[in-house]
Design a protein around this motif. Structure first.
Motif, mmCIF file in Angstrom:
data_model
loop_
_atom_site.group_PDB
_atom_site.id
_atom_site.type_symbol
_atom_site.label_atom_id
_atom_site.label_comp_id
_atom_site.label_asym_id
_atom_site.label_seq_id
_atom_site.Cartn_x
_atom_site.Cartn_y
_atom_site.Cartn_z
ATOM 1 N N TYR A 152 0.834 -1.200 0.000
ATOM 2 C CA TYR A 152 0.000 0.000 0.000
ATOM 3 C C TYR A 152 0.869 1.251 0.000
ATOM 4 O O TYR A 152 0.631 2.194 -0.767
ATOM 5 N N ALA A 153 1.882 1.273 0.853
ATOM 6 C CA ALA A 153 2.760 2.439 0.954
ATOM 7 C C ALA A 153 3.480 2.697 -0.364
ATOM 8 O O ALA A 153 3.594 3.847 -0.812
ATOM 9 N N ALA A 154 3.971 1.627 -0.977
ATOM 10 C CA ALA A 154 4.680 1.774 -2.245
ATOM 11 C C ALA A 154 3.751 2.307 -3.337
ATOM 12 O O ALA A 154 4.133 3.159 -4.146
ATOM 13 N N ALA A 155 2.505 1.817 -3.346
ATOM 14 C CA ALA A 155 1.541 2.277 -4.340
ATOM 15 C C ALA A 155 1.191 3.746 -4.126
ATOM 16 O O ALA A 155 1.056 4.515 -5.090
ATOM 17 N N LYS A 156 1.045 4.166 -2.879
ATOM 18 C CA LYS A 156 0.720 5.561 -2.596
ATOM 19 C C LYS A 156 1.902 6.482 -2.927
ATOM 20 O O LYS A 156 1.698 7.632 -3.331
ATOM 21 N N ALA A 157 3.114 5.999 -2.742
ATOM 22 C CA ALA A 157 4.278 6.795 -3.150
ATOM 23 C C ALA A 157 4.270 6.990 -4.665
ATOM 24 O O ALA A 157 4.565 8.075 -5.173
ATOM 25 N N ALA A 158 3.908 5.942 -5.380
ATOM 26 C CA ALA A 158 3.804 6.051 -6.839
ATOM 27 C C ALA A 158 2.680 7.008 -7.232
ATOM 28 O O ALA A 158 2.816 7.787 -8.177
ATOM 29 N N LEU A 159 1.555 6.968 -6.503
ATOM 30 C CA LEU A 159 0.446 7.878 -6.781
ATOM 31 C C LEU A 159 0.874 9.329 -6.592
ATOM 32 O O LEU A 159 0.507 10.212 -7.387
ATOM 33 N N ARG A 160 1.656 9.580 -5.565
ATOM 34 C CA ARG A 160 2.136 10.941 -5.303
ATOM 35 C C ARG A 160 3.020 11.432 -6.451
ATOM 36 O O ARG A 160 2.880 12.570 -6.921
ATOM 37 N N ALA A 161 3.928 10.573 -6.924
ATOM 38 C CA ALA A 161 4.801 10.962 -8.034
ATOM 39 C C ALA A 161 3.995 11.163 -9.316
ATOM 40 O O ALA A 161 4.210 12.135 -10.058
ATOM 41 N N TYR A 162 3.062 10.267 -9.565
ATOM 42 C CA TYR A 162 2.198 10.393 -10.742
ATOM 43 C C TYR A 162 1.405 11.694 -10.687
ATOM 44 O O TYR A 162 1.283 12.410 -11.696
ATOM 45 N N SER A 163 0.870 12.023 -9.532
ATOM 46 C CA SER A 163 0.047 13.228 -9.380
ATOM 47 C C SER A 163 0.857 14.484 -9.654
ATOM 48 O O SER A 163 0.358 15.439 -10.271
ATOM 49 N N LYS A 164 2.096 14.500 -9.189
ATOM 50 C CA LYS A 164 2.958 15.661 -9.427
ATOM 51 C C LYS A 164 3.217 15.842 -10.922
ATOM 52 O O LYS A 164 3.138 16.957 -11.457
ATOM 53 N N GLY A 165 3.514 14.747 -11.594
ATOM 54 C CA GLY A 165 3.741 14.836 -13.033
ATOM 55 C C GLY A 165 2.494 15.254 -13.789
ATOM 56 O O GLY A 165 2.557 16.065 -14.723
ATOM 57 N N LEU A 166 1.340 14.712 -13.383
ATOM 58 C CA LEU A 166 0.083 15.072 -14.035
ATOM 59 C C LEU A 166 -0.239 16.543 -13.811
ATOM 60 O O LEU A 166 -0.731 17.229 -14.716
ATOM 61 N N ALA A 167 0.062 17.047 -12.613
ATOM 62 C CA ALA A 167 -0.172 18.466 -12.321
ATOM 63 C C ALA A 167 0.630 19.353 -13.260
ATOM 64 O O ALA A 167 0.119 20.353 -13.791
ATOM 65 N N ASN A 168 1.880 19.003 -13.460
ATOM 66 C CA ASN A 168 2.735 19.797 -14.345
ATOM 67 C C ASN A 168 2.242 19.746 -15.794
ATOM 68 O O ASN A 168 2.359 20.726 -16.544
ATOM 69 N N GLU A 169 1.702 18.608 -16.182
ATOM 70 C CA GLU A 169 1.205 18.458 -17.552
ATOM 71 C C GLU A 169 -0.074 19.251 -17.795
ATOM 72 O O GLU A 169 -0.229 19.898 -18.848
ATOM 73 N N LEU A 170 -0.992 19.221 -16.824
ATOM 74 C CA LEU A 170 -2.329 19.765 -17.056
ATOM 75 C C LEU A 170 -2.515 21.217 -16.626
ATOM 76 O O LEU A 170 -3.444 21.883 -17.092
ATOM 77 N N ALA A 171 -1.659 21.721 -15.738
ATOM 78 C CA ALA A 171 -1.836 23.089 -15.242
ATOM 79 C C ALA A 171 -1.885 24.131 -16.357
ATOM 80 O O ALA A 171 -2.721 25.054 -16.311
ATOM 81 N N PRO A 172 -1.032 24.050 -17.388
ATOM 82 C CA PRO A 172 -1.105 25.061 -18.455
ATOM 83 C C PRO A 172 -2.435 25.048 -19.206
ATOM 84 O O PRO A 172 -2.757 26.005 -19.917
ATOM 85 N N GLN A 173 -3.185 23.974 -19.042
ATOM 86 C CA GLN A 173 -4.469 23.851 -19.750
ATOM 87 C C GLN A 173 -5.655 24.050 -18.806
ATOM 88 O O GLN A 173 -6.783 23.694 -19.145
ATOM 89 N N GLY A 174 -5.396 24.618 -17.638
ATOM 90 C CA GLY A 174 -6.468 25.020 -16.744
ATOM 91 C C GLY A 174 -6.952 23.985 -15.744
ATOM 92 O O GLY A 174 -7.957 24.206 -15.071
ATOM 93 N N ILE A 175 -6.244 22.864 -15.641
ATOM 94 C CA ILE A 175 -6.660 21.810 -14.714
ATOM 95 C C ILE A 175 -5.638 21.695 -13.589
ATOM 96 O O ILE A 175 -4.451 21.477 -13.838
#
Length: 260
Positions: A152-175
């Protein structure tokens, strides 16, 4: 309750994955209270809910994303997506007790379900040029418990990294994409975890709970957080009041993590 304009969600359309019980139900109630029309997604029917619609779907299954996307399309899109679904059912006893099947279950529920739902729903947000996404992580991404919930901990660490990358990708498009990482939550699942630890160690459930508390290194404010307090943080993050909060991981743990 009446919310200030910046915190109001009046007219917003929201979807909460894992929204039929526990923390997810608390999030549904918080968003509804602020004025949003909420779709709750869950594997089981809720006992009671304030959601405008309930979609029964298992987000760990790849086909669930299409079911959820169809429900969103029927209401004309969404402005808010909160992914609460998560948890652990693996046995205690450390890394050697985790089978490949255990790892598959942990990763599917705590990482891949969010990835699939995001992939299905972000096109709608991109077309409208706005949206807010919150993934619920865990402080175990920073302080994994090797005995009971390593997968569970390993999966949540991956979710955190994924979320950061997704934030950087989508922020310029208003999300905007952010993560909320709770510590101990006052919930049935916390008690279930204590029972699994107790079973693995051959001790009482009370001793299992104490082991769980000790494994966190103590909680300075002396309690597990009620779901409503975590839901309030999520309600803030998806509101206009958090308009400049992007790619953040907000920790709600009563001071459990003691490092900077």
């Amino acid at each position: 309750m009446s919310y200030p304009v910046a915190l109001s969600l009046a007219g917003r359309r929201a979807l909460v994955v894992g929204g039929t019980r526990g923390l997810g139900d608390a999030v549904v109630r918080r968003l509804d209270d602020a004025g949003a029309r909420v779709i709750a997604v869950g594997r089981t029917e809720p006992g009671t809910t304030v959601a405008a619609r309930v979609v029964i779907a298992d987000s760990t299954q790849p086909e669930a994303a299409d079911v959820i996307a169809a429900a969103v399309e029927e209401q004309g899109g969404i402005d808010i997506l909160v992914h609460v679904a998560g948890g652990s059912s693996s046995p205690g006893g450390g890394h050697a007790s985790l089978s490949d099947a255990d790892w598959d279950v942990e990763l599917s529920l705590n990482l891949l379900s969010a990835v699939r739902v995001d992939r299905a729903l972000t096109p709608s947000m991109l077309r409208q040029g706005r949206g807010a996404i919150v993934h619920v992580g865990s402080i175990q991404a920073r302080m994994p418990l090797h005995d009971g919930t390593l997968g569970y901990a390993a999966a949540k660490a991956a979710l955190r990294a994924y979320s950061k990358g997704l934030a950087n990708e989508l922020a310029p498009q208003g999300i905007r994409v952010n993560t909320v990482s709770p510590g101990g939550i006052d919930s049935p699942s916390a008690r279930a975890l204590a029972q699994r630890i107790a079973t693995a160690r051959g001790i009482s459930e009370e001793a299992g709970m104490q082991t769980l508390m000790d494994s966190l290194g103590g909680i300075p404010d002396g309690r597990f957080a009620p779901p409503s307090e975590i839901a309030d943080v999520i309600g803030f993050l998806v509101s206009d009041a958090a308009g400049s909060v992007v790619g953040a991981d907000i920790v709600v743990d009563g001071g459990t993590i003691k490092t900077i």
